[in-house]
Design an enzyme around this catalytic site. Structure first.
Site, PDB file in Angstrom:
ATOM      1  N   PRO A 146       7.220   6.289  -5.084  1.00 45.81           N
ATOM      2  CA  PRO A 146       6.398   7.153  -4.232  1.00 45.81           C
ATOM      3  C   PRO A 146       7.160   7.615  -2.995  1.00 45.81           C
ATOM      4  O   PRO A 146       7.989   6.875  -2.456  1.00 45.81           O
ATOM      5  CB  PRO A 146       5.216   6.257  -3.854  1.00 45.81           C
ATOM      6  CG  PRO A 146       5.655   4.864  -4.108  1.00 45.81           C
ATOM      7  CD  PRO A 146       6.759   4.907  -5.112  1.00 45.81           C
ATOM      8  N   HIS A 204      12.146   1.493  -4.341  1.00 50.67           N
ATOM      9  CA  HIS A 204      10.693   1.470  -4.531  1.00 50.67           C
ATOM     10  C   HIS A 204       9.948   2.557  -3.767  1.00 50.67           C
ATOM     11  O   HIS A 204       8.756   2.731  -3.936  1.00 50.67           O
ATOM     12  CB  HIS A 204      10.132   0.119  -4.139  1.00 50.67           C
ATOM     13  CG  HIS A 204       9.747  -0.010  -2.676  1.00 50.67           C
ATOM     14  ND1 HIS A 204      10.618   0.235  -1.649  1.00 50.67           N
ATOM     15  CD2 HIS A 204       8.576  -0.352  -2.098  1.00 50.67           C
ATOM     16  CE1 HIS A 204       9.998   0.038  -0.503  1.00 50.67           C
ATOM     17  NE2 HIS A 204       8.763  -0.309  -0.731  1.00 50.67           N
ATOM     18  N   HIS A 259       6.402  -3.927  -7.030  1.00 49.44           N
ATOM     19  CA  HIS A 259       7.578  -3.861  -6.160  1.00 49.44           C
ATOM     20  C   HIS A 259       7.633  -4.942  -5.079  1.00 49.44           C
ATOM     21  O   HIS A 259       8.452  -4.867  -4.191  1.00 49.44           O
ATOM     22  CB  HIS A 259       7.856  -2.441  -5.620  1.00 49.44           C
ATOM     23  CG  HIS A 259       6.755  -1.746  -4.910  1.00 49.44           C
ATOM     24  ND1 HIS A 259       6.428  -0.447  -5.163  1.00 49.44           N
ATOM     25  CD2 HIS A 259       5.937  -2.141  -3.940  1.00 49.44           C
ATOM     26  CE1 HIS A 259       5.440  -0.072  -4.379  1.00 49.44           C
ATOM     27  NE2 HIS A 259       5.131  -1.081  -3.615  1.00 49.44           N
ATOM     28  N   ASP A 289       2.172  -8.675   0.834  1.00 50.41           N
ATOM     29  CA  ASP A 289       1.356  -7.992  -0.179  1.00 50.41           C
ATOM     30  C   ASP A 289       1.949  -8.259  -1.563  1.00 50.41           C
ATOM     31  O   ASP A 289       2.699  -7.450  -2.121  1.00 50.41           O
ATOM     32  CB  ASP A 289       1.287  -6.490   0.103  1.00 50.41           C
ATOM     33  CG  ASP A 289       0.187  -5.830  -0.711  1.00 50.41           C
ATOM     34  OD1 ASP A 289      -0.482  -6.538  -1.497  1.00 50.41           O
ATOM     35  OD2 ASP A 289      -0.006  -4.609  -0.573  1.00 50.41           O
ATOM     36  N   LEU A 337      -3.880   7.051  -3.183  1.00 52.13           N
ATOM     37  CA  LEU A 337      -4.156   7.530  -4.538  1.00 52.13           C
ATOM     38  C   LEU A 337      -3.913   9.035  -4.468  1.00 52.13           C
ATOM     39  O   LEU A 337      -4.448   9.702  -3.579  1.00 52.13           O
ATOM     40  CB  LEU A 337      -5.620   7.221  -4.861  1.00 52.13           C
ATOM     41  CG  LEU A 337      -6.162   7.403  -6.274  1.00 52.13           C
ATOM     42  CD1 LEU A 337      -7.508   6.697  -6.386  1.00 52.13           C
ATOM     43  CD2 LEU A 337      -6.336   8.839  -6.671  1.00 52.13           C
ATOM     44  N   ASN A 359       0.038   2.360   4.083  1.00 54.14           N
ATOM     45  CA  ASN A 359       0.738   3.317   3.220  1.00 54.14           C
ATOM     46  C   ASN A 359       0.182   3.359   1.790  1.00 54.14           C
ATOM     47  O   ASN A 359       0.745   4.030   0.934  1.00 54.14           O
ATOM     48  CB  ASN A 359       2.241   3.022   3.202  1.00 54.14           C
ATOM     49  CG  ASN A 359       2.563   1.655   2.617  1.00 54.14           C
ATOM     50  OD1 ASN A 359       1.671   0.867   2.319  1.00 54.14           O
ATOM     51  ND2 ASN A 359       3.841   1.373   2.455  1.00 54.14           N
ATOM     52  N   SER A 406       6.888  12.565  -4.870  1.00 57.96           N
ATOM     53  CA  SER A 406       7.258  11.264  -5.421  1.00 57.96           C
ATOM     54  C   SER A 406       8.133  11.540  -6.633  1.00 57.96           C
ATOM     55  O   SER A 406       8.239  12.693  -7.073  1.00 57.96           O
ATOM     56  CB  SER A 406       6.016  10.482  -5.841  1.00 57.96           C
ATOM     57  OG  SER A 406       5.193  10.216  -4.725  1.00 57.96           O
TER      58      SER A 406
END
Lengths: 477, 145
Positions: free
Chosen positions: A374, A400, A325, A94, A205, A202, A381
């Site tokens: 987070p 991160h 990240h 990702d 919002l 994971n 967070s």
């Protein structure tokens, strides 16, 4: 069991042995380190240390866990002038998975909570989440190439944001070295309807409430106080980035053979940064980065629309910061006592420039770069600020997230027979999720306590803790 | 059923068994569909749909394990790029280095998305193919979720 020794209370060294070119270093408390003792991720720190051109140390943050090739939470820098490599395994599937934090004004916590369930539903509709759920923005192939070149700026140019948003993104929301020409048609097809979507797993919002201020000066500078509302968005480059990584693993497996790299793990495949395959990947990864910046920018725009629809035109959300990240970038860093340009890989790690660094936006230069960490959907967070210690010791990198503790299956088993939505509601958290599986996989117990993680980086002098943010509304895939 | 899904950190390891190499490749298709769609069999679905179509795949690899990974990647590509899922292998010819197949596929529109898993990629980690002492073939693959 991995052999290591203590440097100080929050730093451990894995001595160089065998083909390791540099030692490994893990930032973690003694307690977190005890949990890692037999974990294969420490062997991955050692494996990364074997790659050509690595400088300093192969490092890991306290949220380290096992990943493909590089560990998640891993940081490594390579000298491009000394055959230093670039590796897709050091970035992850990702590309530019990242986080952005918005400060909400014009609505108070109580009023927001009264509308919690409706707000959660509206956010899920405006920002599609979950497997197979595409967004409303359909792009032509030419537009997609422009997104891949310009990132968040394309969104702003097309009415999905404000110019000042770009000032508050890492790299200004645009990887300037991006080139979509070497991105496959498969990646472009995969991306066709994914802009403005969260995805699953994971990613999330959240509408959050600032519930603890640790650093009043930093908080004041960021215009946050106890009870302030924020929105945290966690997502990345979706199928576009996944496909770029997949395509380039193939390229790099071949390149590793061509360049005679001896790899302890196939997923560490790499090529010299200055080589043809190295540059092709770097430019394509930049395109993936830009897709992710654009994705988070479009989601920001949708969130603003929903907030104004619910709470009127006086309600708005300003972008505090957007950090990547999962990336590899050319940056100037200390290697020993002098600075040099290196290719720093942060896989599950966040950039954390300290006060005064020229790449920190003017608004934050006095206090340091915001670092967003987070946690999990049931706890909290953190908002941190980068410190000079990170510039000196970790190529300006920090943790991160919380880091997974249970596998997805283990988490689902733990959640069986429980009504997670109800449990969260009893804590004042309103959850709206598209998929049933995700809720079970994302329970708090599946993660380390992020408070332990940020305490470690703060104690090590990599960042300072500004505020804790508690979720009030959670949207997940 | 000759496959199983094994817990693997944040992802999944799929273990498949077959009587021989071609059978292993065929069973992989069923395992892949079962994992992604959340259903073990096609029994609950319509026998045929007017938009079912045959997709021809031709894959080469350096050796069996390499071909195995590339087979899975081709199956995932059907899902992520072509937006179809495999129903089964209609024709298959293969060696240790090359395979050609005709795969029956159906549009993703027929799926209950709430049951589906998101797969980012097929990985090379623990990708193995072995013929066991009982003559059966065993293959493993890890999917990044």
């Amino acid at each position: 069991m991995s052999e290591y020794h203590r440097i100080h209370d929050h730093l451990w060294e894995l001595p160089a042995r065998g083909p390791m070119r540099v030692p490994g270093r893990v930032y973690a408390s003694a307690e977190l380190m005890r949990e890692l003792r037999d974990d294969p991720c420490l062997e991955q720190v050692r494996n990364v240390a074997c790659l050509p051109g690595i400088v300093g140390y192969s490092m890991a943050m306290p949220d380290i866990h096992w990943g493909y090739g590089f560990p998640i939470g891993g940081v490594a820098a390579f000298d491009p002038k000394d055959a230093g490599v670039i590796s897709p395994g050091g970035v992850g599937f990702d590309i530019n998975c990242g986080v952005r934090l918005l400060r909400v004004r014009g609505v108070k916590e109580k009023r927001m909570r009264r509308k919690g369930p409706e707000l959660a539903q509206a956010l899920l509709e405006a920002v599609p989440a979950g497997v197979g759920r595409g967004g409303a923005l359909k792009l032509t192939p030419e537009d997609l190439d422009q997104v891949a070149l310009k990132g968040a700026a394309w969104m702003v140019e097309n009415g999905f944001g404000r110019p000042q948003d770009l000032d508050h993104c890492e790299e200004g929301g645009q990887a300037s070295w991006a080139q979509p020409k070497n991105v496959s048609s498969d990646a472009k097809k995969r991306a066709r309807n994914q802009l403005g979507t969260l995805g699953s797993g994971n990613h999330f919002l959240e509408v959050q409430v600032v519930d603890e201020i640790h650093d009043p000066e930093g908080a004041e500078h960021l215009q946050l106080e106890e009870g302030s509302l924020t929105v945290l968005i966690h997502t990345g480059s979706r199928g576009f980035g996944h496909q770029i990584c997949d395509d380039y693993l193939d390229v790099m497996i071949r390149a590793s053979k061509d360049y005679g790299l001896e790899l302890p793990d196939k997923q560490l495949c790499a090529a010299p940064f200055e080589s043809g395959p190295g540059q092709d990947y770097f430019q394509s990864m930049g395109a993936g980065m830009n897709f992710a910046f654009a994705n988070r920018q479009l989601i920001t725009h949708r969130v603003r629309e929903v907030l104004q629809e619910f709470f009127g035109p006086e309600c708005d959300a300003d972008l505090i910061y957007d950090v990547c990240h999962n990336i590899a970038k050319k940056e100037e860093h200390y290697v020993g006592e002098s600075k040099k340009e290196v290719v720093v890989h942060r896989k599950g790690a966040t950039r954390a420039f300290g006060p005064g660094h020229p790449l920190v936006p003017p608004a934050y230069r006095q206090i340091g770069q915001p670092v967003l960490v987070p946690g999990d959907m049931g706890r909290y967070s953190y908002l941190l600020l980068g410190q000079e210690g990170a510039e000196r010791h970790t190529f300006a990198s920090c943790c991160h997230g919380a880091g997974r503790r249970l596998s997805r299956t283990q988490a689902r088993k733990r959640s069986q027979g429980r009504n997670i939505q109800k449990e969260l509601a009893s804590q004042g958290i309103c959850l709206q999720a598209f998929g049933r599986r995700t809720v079970g996989e994302e329970i708090s117990e599946a993660y380390k306590d992020v408070a332990d993680v940020v305490a470690s980086v703060a104690a090590a002098g990599l960042a300072r803790i500004v505020a804790r943010l508690r979720p009030a509304v959670v949207v997940k895939g | 059923m000759v496959w199983r899904f094994i817990d693997h950190t944040a992802d999944v390891l799929i273990e498949v068994q077959g009587q021989d190499w071609p059978h292993l490749l065929r069973e992989a298709v069923d395992a892949f569909r079962a994992y992604l769609t959340g259903t073990d069999s096609l029994a609950d679905e319509a026998k045929e749909s007017k938009d079912d179509r045959l997709v021809e795949l031709e894959i080469t690899g350096e050796e069996v394990a390499d071909l195995w990974v590339r087979w899975w990647r081709a199956l995932l590509r059907l899902w992520t790029v072509e937006e179809v899922y495999p129903l089964g292998v209609m024709e298959l010819s293969c060696t240790d280095h090359r395979l050609q197949a005709k795969v029956a596929t159906r549009s993703l529109e027929h799926l209950d998305w709430e049951l589906c898993e998101d797969v980012k990629a097929v990985t090379w980690h623990q990708a193995e193919v072995q013929q066991q002492s009982d003559g059966f073939w065993r293959g493993t693959i890890v999917l990044d979720l």
